[in-house]
Design an enzyme around this catalytic site. Structure first.
Site, short mmCIF file in Angstrom:
data_model
loop_
_atom_site.label_atom_id
_atom_site.label_comp_id
_atom_site.label_asym_id
_atom_site.label_seq_id
_atom_site.Cartn_x
_atom_site.Cartn_y
_atom_site.Cartn_z
NE ARG A 237 53.38 45.63 38.51
CZ ARG A 237 53.20 45.34 37.36
NH1 ARG A 237 52.13 45.00 36.84
NH2 ARG A 237 54.35 45.64 36.45
CG ASP A 261 45.63 39.99 33.80
OD1 ASP A 261 45.31 38.94 33.46
OD2 ASP A 261 46.51 40.73 33.47
CD GLU A 266 50.42 38.63 39.87
OE1 GLU A 266 51.32 38.53 38.96
OE2 GLU A 266 49.44 39.26 39.83
CG HIS A 298 50.45 39.59 35.56
ND1 HIS A 298 50.99 39.95 36.75
CD2 HIS A 298 50.74 40.58 34.82
CE1 HIS A 298 51.51 41.15 36.69
NE2 HIS A 298 51.54 41.51 35.50
#
Length: 337
Positions: A237, A261, A266, A298
């Protein structure tokens, strides 16, 4: 009944549709939207008893109240994380909220290692060069993983899968979690305070959920403890990492590489095409310009296996709702509070 699903990705839709067709046949129809659920798009859910949400949807108090007012009773989140849902308001409104508590841990663990290897061996930079027929090796020197120390922050299913791969590389394993995992101990992992993980690891990978206690787990203090040539990977996260502190550390010439990632801001950016727009998030733009930082959108969970399991679990959550059953996936349920 028509069920509405928000934030459905193009590659996800066939798997989701096929799973629903097998399970519900003519009982329920599925309407897939590529729009994220927020205050602007929530009117589309009017009259839908069941709403499927994604990790980047915004289910704050305002959105939840609108859903409840217009007939929604079940919110089925198609992810493990649920920090985007105001559970207190959901309970107050009598909404049932369920999530996917388990899917292939290998999808995320393998991708975390893909990030670690990509940044550690400068693979993206090398690929860009060779596409232009530049075959020099200048600036592409990496390091062996064998014999180095990896710190695994969070040793649940994903962290354990990550540690198993690290063990295959012949790495020394350090772990940090609220409880020791016997499977990791069997690999030779040593559980130590998190300060030691930060200070001793050559590579640190984050696999803990985003909770108040883990928000900015990697802050200025943690980054200061890390080796100057350490590698940081986050596939869990975005809020686990203090972006401002990370940028300060990188600008000071510290950390060998970083693979991200996820990113704490985001929402509204990841999963969308922003290529024709000016990037207004200056912190993300700065990260993207740094040669030793690799950012992906992600996608660690995004395998056929994991997405298929997510779809199947979502179907079970809907069946449980109609049968008035709860399960380990249930986050809120009227009458069980």
């Amino acid at each position: 009944m028509e069920i509405i699903a928000y934030g459905v990705l193009a590659d996800e839709q066939p798997l989701l549709g096929e799973t629903f067709a097998r399970a519900f046949a003519d009982r329920h129809d599925l309407r897939c939207l590529n729009l994220f659920l927020n205050r602007d798009t929530v009117p589309l859910a009017a009259g839908h008893e069941v709403v499927l949400s994604s990790v980047n949807d915004t289910l704050d108090a305002e959105v939840l109240r609108h859903l409840a007012k217009h007939g929604t009773k079940l919110i089925a989140q198609r992810s493990t994380g649920y920090n985007n849902i105001d559970l207190a308001t959901a309970r107050e409104l009598g909404l049932t909220v369920a999530r996917v508590s388990y899917y292939s841990p290998y999808s995320v663990a393998e991708f975390a290692w893909a990030l670690a290897l990509a940044v550690g061996r400068r693979i993206v930079r090398a690929a860009h060069r060779t596409r232009e027929f530049d075959f020099r090796l200048d600036g592409l020197m990496g390091r062996d993983l064998h014999g180095r120390t990896v710190g695994v922050m969070g040793t649940g299913k994903i962290g354990t899968a990550f540690a198993l791969i690290a063990h295959g590389f012949g790495m020394r394993l350090l772990g940090w979690d609220v409880a020791e995992n016997p499977a990791c101990l069997a690999l030779g992992m040593e559980y130590v305070p998190r300060e030691r993980v930060f200070a001793e690891s050559d590579l640190i990978s984050l696999h803990v959920p985003l909770l108040p206690d883990t928000h900015h787990l990697v802050d200025a203090h943690a980054l200061a403890l890390m080796k100057d040539d350490a590698v940081l990977v986050n596939s869990s996260r975005g809020g686990l990492v203090d972006t401002d502190a990370l940028l300060t550390t990188l600008r000071a010439g510290r950390l060998r590489e970083v693979g991200l990632d996820v990113y704490e801001e985001e929402a509204g950016v990841f999963f969308l095409d922003k290529s024709l727009e000016v990037m207004t998030d200056e912190r993300l733009a700065r990260l993207m310009t740094l040669p030793n930082v690799l950012v992906t959108s992600h996608q660690a969970y995004f395998t056929q296996d994991a997405v298929g399991q997510i779809a199947e679990t979502t179907v079970r959550n809907i069946e449980d709702y109609f049968a008035d059953r709860t399960s380990d996936n249930t986050l809120t349920h009227p009458g069980s509070e």
